[in-house]
Design a protein around this motif. Structure first.
Motif, PDB file in Angstrom:
ATOM      1  N   LYS A   5       0.837  -1.183   0.000  1.00 32.68           N
ATOM      2  CA  LYS A   5       0.000   0.000   0.000  1.00 32.68           C
ATOM      3  C   LYS A   5       0.879   1.241   0.000  1.00 32.68           C
ATOM      4  O   LYS A   5       2.014   1.214   0.496  1.00 32.68           O
ATOM      5  N   CYS A   6       0.329   2.313  -0.525  1.00 27.34           N
ATOM      6  CA  CYS A   6       0.938   3.635  -0.412  1.00 27.34           C
ATOM      7  C   CYS A   6       1.127   3.922   1.076  1.00 27.34           C
ATOM      8  O   CYS A   6       0.311   3.496   1.901  1.00 27.34           O
ATOM      9  N   CYS A   9      -2.057   6.225   2.083  1.00 28.67           N
ATOM     10  CA  CYS A   9      -3.448   5.821   1.892  1.00 28.67           C
ATOM     11  C   CYS A   9      -3.506   4.321   1.595  1.00 28.67           C
ATOM     12  O   CYS A   9      -2.500   3.625   1.703  1.00 28.67           O
ATOM     13  N   TYR A  11      -4.131   2.852  -1.363  1.00 28.59           N
ATOM     14  CA  TYR A  11      -3.822   2.490  -2.749  1.00 28.59           C
ATOM     15  C   TYR A  11      -2.710   1.444  -2.760  1.00 28.59           C
ATOM     16  O   TYR A  11      -1.724   1.559  -2.031  1.00 28.59           O
ATOM     17  N   GLU A  13      -0.001  -1.090  -5.075  1.00 27.92           N
ATOM     18  CA  GLU A  13       0.733  -1.278  -6.330  1.00 27.92           C
ATOM     19  C   GLU A  13       1.604  -2.517  -6.162  1.00 27.92           C
ATOM     20  O   GLU A  13       2.105  -2.789  -5.069  1.00 27.92           O
ATOM     21  N   LYS A  24       6.192   2.932 -10.126  1.00 25.25           N
ATOM     22  CA  LYS A  24       4.763   2.757 -10.362  1.00 25.25           C
ATOM     23  C   LYS A  24       3.936   3.651  -9.438  1.00 25.25           C
ATOM     24  O   LYS A  24       2.829   4.050  -9.783  1.00 25.25           O
ATOM     25  N   LEU A  25       4.448   3.944  -8.260  1.00 25.38           N
ATOM     26  CA  LEU A  25       3.729   4.743  -7.274  1.00 25.38           C
ATOM     27  C   LEU A  25       3.784   6.244  -7.579  1.00 25.38           C
ATOM     28  O   LEU A  25       2.909   6.994  -7.134  1.00 25.38           O
ATOM     29  N   HIS A  28       0.580   7.963  -8.821  1.00 23.66           N
ATOM     30  CA  HIS A  28      -0.407   7.993  -7.740  1.00 23.66           C
ATOM     31  C   HIS A  28      -0.112   9.141  -6.785  1.00 23.66           C
ATOM     32  O   HIS A  28      -1.008   9.902  -6.421  1.00 23.66           O
ATOM     33  N   TYR A  29       1.128   9.279  -6.368  1.00 29.38           N
ATOM     34  CA  TYR A  29       1.520  10.364  -5.470  1.00 29.38           C
ATOM     35  C   TYR A  29       1.194  11.718  -6.098  1.00 29.38           C
ATOM     36  O   TYR A  29       0.644  12.598  -5.436  1.00 29.38           O
ATOM     37  N   GLU A  31      -1.022  12.498  -8.283  1.00 27.75           N
ATOM     38  CA  GLU A  31      -2.461  12.742  -8.412  1.00 27.75           C
ATOM     39  C   GLU A  31      -3.167  12.796  -7.060  1.00 27.75           C
ATOM     40  O   GLU A  31      -3.863  13.754  -6.752  1.00 27.75           O
ATOM     41  N   ALA A  32      -2.985  11.776  -6.255  1.00 29.81           N
ATOM     42  CA  ALA A  32      -3.741  11.644  -5.010  1.00 29.81           C
ATOM     43  C   ALA A  32      -3.165  12.452  -3.854  1.00 29.81           C
ATOM     44  O   ALA A  32      -3.885  12.797  -2.923  1.00 29.81           O
ATOM     45  N   HIS A  33      -1.887  12.753  -3.914  1.00 28.37           N
ATOM     46  CA  HIS A  33      -1.229  13.430  -2.789  1.00 28.37           C
ATOM     47  C   HIS A  33      -0.509  14.699  -3.248  1.00 28.37           C
ATOM     48  O   HIS A  33       0.588  15.019  -2.773  1.00 28.37           O
TER      49      HIS A  33
END
Length: 66
Positions: A5-6, A9, A11, A13, A24-25, A28-29, A31-33
């Motif tokens: 998980k991230c 959060c 999420y 990967e 890959k993360l 996500h970072y 966009e989400a963070h």
């Protein structure tokens, strides 16, 4: 293949290596963070480097433990 998980959060990967998981993360970072990343970007270069080294060590240990 390891799935983690991230660290901020729930999420998840999956990847074979820590470096692959980290890459890959990144989207996500971003966009989400975005607020978290912006806050880190406002730090001095020295603080950014120290924080990144701590993040890498912490998350590499998490990855290796799976």
């Amino acid at each position: 293949m390891k799935t983690l998980k991230c660290d901020l959060c729930d999420y998840e990967e999956s990847a074979e290596t820590f470096e692959e998981w980290m890459n890959k993360l990144k989207p996500h970072y971003a966009e989400a963070h975005a607020d978290f990343m912006k806050q880190k970007g406002e730090q001095s270069k020295e603080e950014q480097m120290a924080g990144m080294q701590q993040w890498m060590a912490y998350n590499k240990a998490r990855f290796e433990a799976v």
